[in-house]
Design a protein around this motif. Structure first.
Motif, mmCIF file in Angstrom:
data_model
loop_
_atom_site.group_PDB
_atom_site.id
_atom_site.type_symbol
_atom_site.label_atom_id
_atom_site.label_comp_id
_atom_site.label_asym_id
_atom_site.label_seq_id
_atom_site.Cartn_x
_atom_site.Cartn_y
_atom_site.Cartn_z
ATOM 1 N N LYS A 175 7.322 3.066 0.550
ATOM 2 C CA LYS A 175 6.753 1.854 -0.046
ATOM 3 C C LYS A 175 6.060 0.949 0.970
ATOM 4 O O LYS A 175 5.349 0.027 0.572
ATOM 5 C CB LYS A 175 7.867 1.058 -0.741
ATOM 6 N N LEU A 176 6.296 1.166 2.266
ATOM 7 C CA LEU A 176 5.714 0.293 3.285
ATOM 8 C C LEU A 176 4.760 1.084 4.176
ATOM 9 O O LEU A 176 4.885 2.302 4.315
ATOM 10 C CB LEU A 176 6.822 -0.336 4.138
ATOM 11 N N ASP A 177 3.822 0.372 4.809
ATOM 12 C CA ASP A 177 2.906 1.064 5.706
ATOM 13 C C ASP A 177 3.636 1.460 6.993
ATOM 14 O O ASP A 177 4.718 0.965 7.308
ATOM 15 C CB ASP A 177 1.673 0.211 6.006
ATOM 16 N N THR A 178 3.025 2.368 7.731
ATOM 17 C CA THR A 178 3.672 2.943 8.908
ATOM 18 C C THR A 178 4.013 1.900 9.979
ATOM 19 O O THR A 178 5.124 1.916 10.522
ATOM 20 C CB THR A 178 2.790 4.054 9.508
ATOM 21 N N PRO A 179 3.112 0.969 10.334
ATOM 22 C CA PRO A 179 3.488 -0.024 11.356
ATOM 23 C C PRO A 179 4.697 -0.864 10.948
ATOM 24 O O PRO A 179 5.547 -1.178 11.787
ATOM 25 C CB PRO A 179 2.217 -0.884 11.484
ATOM 26 N N LEU A 207 11.846 -4.692 0.482
ATOM 27 C CA LEU A 207 10.438 -4.399 0.696
ATOM 28 C C LEU A 207 9.627 -5.663 1.003
ATOM 29 O O LEU A 207 8.426 -5.707 0.785
ATOM 30 C CB LEU A 207 9.868 -3.701 -0.548
ATOM 31 N N ARG A 208 10.323 -6.691 1.509
ATOM 32 C CA ARG A 208 9.642 -7.920 1.908
ATOM 33 C C ARG A 208 9.924 -8.228 3.381
ATOM 34 O O ARG A 208 10.404 -9.317 3.725
ATOM 35 C CB ARG A 208 10.104 -9.099 1.053
ATOM 36 N N PRO A 209 9.670 -7.297 4.273
ATOM 37 C CA PRO A 209 10.005 -7.546 5.684
ATOM 38 C C PRO A 209 9.184 -8.670 6.275
ATOM 39 O O PRO A 209 8.019 -8.859 5.930
ATOM 40 C CB PRO A 209 9.676 -6.209 6.362
ATOM 41 N N ALA A 210 9.827 -9.425 7.150
ATOM 42 C CA ALA A 210 9.159 -10.525 7.831
ATOM 43 C C ALA A 210 9.088 -10.231 9.321
ATOM 44 O O ALA A 210 9.751 -9.318 9.830
ATOM 45 C CB ALA A 210 9.927 -11.830 7.588
ATOM 46 N N GLU A 211 8.268 -10.995 10.003
ATOM 47 C CA GLU A 211 8.246 -10.886 11.458
ATOM 48 C C GLU A 211 9.609 -11.300 12.004
ATOM 49 O O GLU A 211 10.373 -12.014 11.348
ATOM 50 C CB GLU A 211 7.155 -11.787 12.035
ATOM 51 N N GLU A 212 9.944 -10.828 13.197
ATOM 52 C CA GLU A 212 11.241 -11.161 13.767
ATOM 53 C C GLU A 212 11.378 -12.671 13.925
ATOM 54 O O GLU A 212 10.442 -13.347 14.351
ATOM 55 C CB GLU A 212 11.412 -10.478 15.129
ATOM 56 N N PRO A 270 0.829 -1.206 0.000
ATOM 57 C CA PRO A 270 0.000 0.000 0.000
ATOM 58 C C PRO A 270 0.861 1.252 0.000
ATOM 59 O O PRO A 270 1.904 1.309 0.657
ATOM 60 C CB PRO A 270 -0.811 -0.120 1.302
ATOM 61 N N VAL A 271 0.454 2.245 -0.737
ATOM 62 C CA VAL A 271 1.164 3.519 -0.759
ATOM 63 C C VAL A 271 0.751 4.317 0.475
ATOM 64 O O VAL A 271 -0.447 4.466 0.751
ATOM 65 C CB VAL A 271 0.827 4.311 -2.037
ATOM 66 N N PRO A 272 1.707 4.812 1.268
ATOM 67 C CA PRO A 272 1.349 5.587 2.465
ATOM 68 C C PRO A 272 0.437 6.764 2.127
ATOM 69 O O PRO A 272 0.510 7.345 1.046
ATOM 70 C CB PRO A 272 2.709 6.066 2.976
ATOM 71 N N ARG A 273 -0.416 7.124 3.088
ATOM 72 C CA ARG A 273 -1.396 8.183 2.844
ATOM 73 C C ARG A 273 -0.759 9.537 2.553
ATOM 74 O O ARG A 273 -1.354 10.365 1.859
ATOM 75 C CB ARG A 273 -2.344 8.302 4.044
ATOM 76 N N PHE A 274 0.446 9.785 3.080
ATOM 77 C CA PHE A 274 1.038 11.086 2.796
ATOM 78 C C PHE A 274 1.477 11.203 1.331
ATOM 79 O O PHE A 274 1.759 12.293 0.854
ATOM 80 C CB PHE A 274 2.215 11.377 3.738
ATOM 81 N N MET A 275 1.480 10.062 0.615
ATOM 82 C CA MET A 275 1.804 10.087 -0.805
ATOM 83 C C MET A 275 0.562 9.900 -1.679
ATOM 84 O O MET A 275 0.548 10.356 -2.826
ATOM 85 C CB MET A 275 2.829 8.999 -1.128
ATOM 86 N N ALA A 276 -0.456 9.214 -1.138
ATOM 87 C CA ALA A 276 -1.711 8.997 -1.863
ATOM 88 C C ALA A 276 -2.823 8.992 -0.826
ATOM 89 O O ALA A 276 -3.094 7.966 -0.197
ATOM 90 C CB ALA A 276 -1.672 7.688 -2.640
#
Length: 438
Positions: free
Chosen positions: A323-327, A114-119, A90-96
């Motif tokens: 490119k990634l969401d805030t959380p 851009l493929r982060p995984a859980e720890e 998802p595109v962050p809201r400050f960009m879209a």
């Protein structure tokens, strides 16, 4: 006036956001290997607005317009590969600000950033430097020795596949295990990885006076006649497609499996590793991406205080921000800690002050509060001198003992008083950080 790459992407994002609002629908923006953009939208092929949308995109993107500027969900050959792609972000809201635009990038490198995984389970530390020559491998060796002195079982994985370094520090005689990480990647691709000999004990860590131990999983196997490292390296970096007998596997998943196999082997030969150190390669490379975003609980980012370093880290962090969401971005930020490496002995205090200022500015522009004021739950601008902040560095003074070091000729190098003093604060701080995060 010609439309260049960056302008084309900004124009495509604006149009995608406008379409999401005007048509009250979700929009996917796809960018191909050449940087050409297409819009995927859920409209009927008889909708008269499609022609207008195609013209708007061509006017905004010029040569960076996709061969099919507008793609309709119902006419896609395999819509699930787009709609459910793991690389759809998802595109962050400050960009879209519609909150209904997502992006799928089709690039040759960098996807794993851009493929982060859980720890992962357990304790894993990635050691990374945007630029080489900052003492990362030496720090990995010293940290492994420190933890082993505390009675821990330590596994060091040499992930600098194209320029291995820590392997020769840990085995000065180059008597590695028969196979290395590249062997696992190549053999596992054809389901031939059972019974690979992957780990060996370090012979150069010194007397530990206890049950501490250091194991090495080298980049390549033991040097010997007929062993072709480069031929294997050329076949290591790729995602595996799905087959009737096997699910698809990204490079990140394949590398995670290799490290898990090394951990299992140490457990069989001795005991389960208490901590795993991942000596990553420098630069914007998929190995580094996987080590930081998917394989580690803590990522130590090595740097020297110069404009090139900060420009590089800002470009990397900005990928996460945009490119990634805030959380997810917050989660990645909370995993990392800067390391000021090779601090000059003359005027060290001023150097560290400058380092902290520049690091804080880099983080403030990317991973702390963003420019539009959108703040994550745990996100805010740390003060430059806040020692708990991700940007505030752990420190390693420069040691003349390391200039021109050849560990095979000077096997006692790590025991010198200067080396012990230079790394003491660093290794103790990492140990505390790891325990606090447990």
């Amino acid at each position: 006036m010609k439309i260049r790459f960056d302008e084309a992407w900004s124009g495509a994002l604006k149009i995608a956001n406008d379409v999401a609002r005007e048509f009250d629908t979700d929009v996917i923006l796809m960018r191909d290997l050449l940087g050409r953009s297409s819009i995927v939208v859920n409209l009927l092929d008889s909708d008269p607005r499609i022609l207008e949308l195609r013209n708007r995109l061509q006017a905004a993107c010029g040569p960076f317009t996709g061969q099919q500027p507008v793609l309709l969900v119902d006419t896609l050959f395999a819509p699930g590969q787009v709609l459910n792609s793991p690389d759809r972000h998802p595109v962050p809201r400050f960009m879209a600000n519609s909150g209904r635009v997502s992006v799928v990038e089709r690039g040759t490198v960098g996807a794993d950033w851009l493929r982060p995984a859980e720890e992962p389970a357990g304790k894993r530390i990635a050691l990374y430097g945007f630029k080489g020559g900052v003492g990362r491998s030496t720090a990995t060796f010293i940290l492994a020795r420190h933890m082993a002195r505390q009675g821990q079982s330590v596994l060091v994985v040499d992930l600098d596949l194209e320029s291995p370094g820590v392997s020769s520090l840990l085995r000065s005689d180059l008597e590695y295990a028969e196979h290395g990480i590249v062997d696992y990647l190549v053999e596992s691709a054809v389901e031939n990885h059972a019974d690979l000999d992957l780990v060996t004990k370090s012979d150069s860590i010194g007397d530990l006076h206890g049950n501490g131990e250091v194991w090495l999983a080298s980049a390549g196997g033991r040097p010997r006649s007929g062993y072709s490292y480069l031929d294997k390296l050329n076949r290591a970096y790729f995602d595996l497609p799905a087959t009737p007998d096997r699910e698809a596997a990204t490079f990140g998943r394949r590398l995670a499996n290799a490290i898990a196999a090394c951990e299992d082997q140490v457990a069989k030969l001795s005991r389960k590793p208490d901590v795993v150190l991942l000596d990553s390669r420098a630069g914007i490379h998929d190995v580094a991406a996987v080590a930081i975003t998917q394989l580690s609980n803590l990522a130590l980012l090595f740097a020297t205080d110069n404009p090139q370093t900060w420009q590089g880290y800002q470009a990397l962090f900005d990928q996460w921000r945009t490119k990634l969401d805030t959380p997810t971005t917050d989660r990645l930020r909370n995993r990392i800690k800067m390391v000021a490496a090779m601090i000059p002995s003359n005027n060290a205090e001023a150097y560290l002050h400058s380092f902290a200022d520049n690091a804080q500015e880099c983080f403030a522009m990317t991973l702390y509060d963003n420019e539009e004021g959108e703040v994550g739950l745990d996100s805010f601008n740390f003060a430059p001198n806040d020692k708990s902040a991700p940007h505030y560095p752990l420190t390693i003074p420069h040691s003349l003992d390391l200039v021109g070091l050849d560990p095979s000729r000077n096997t006692s190098w790590a025991g010198s008083d200067l080396i012990e003093a230079a790394y003491r604060e660093f290794v103790e701080a990492v140990s505390v950080t790891l325990e606090e995060g447990a």
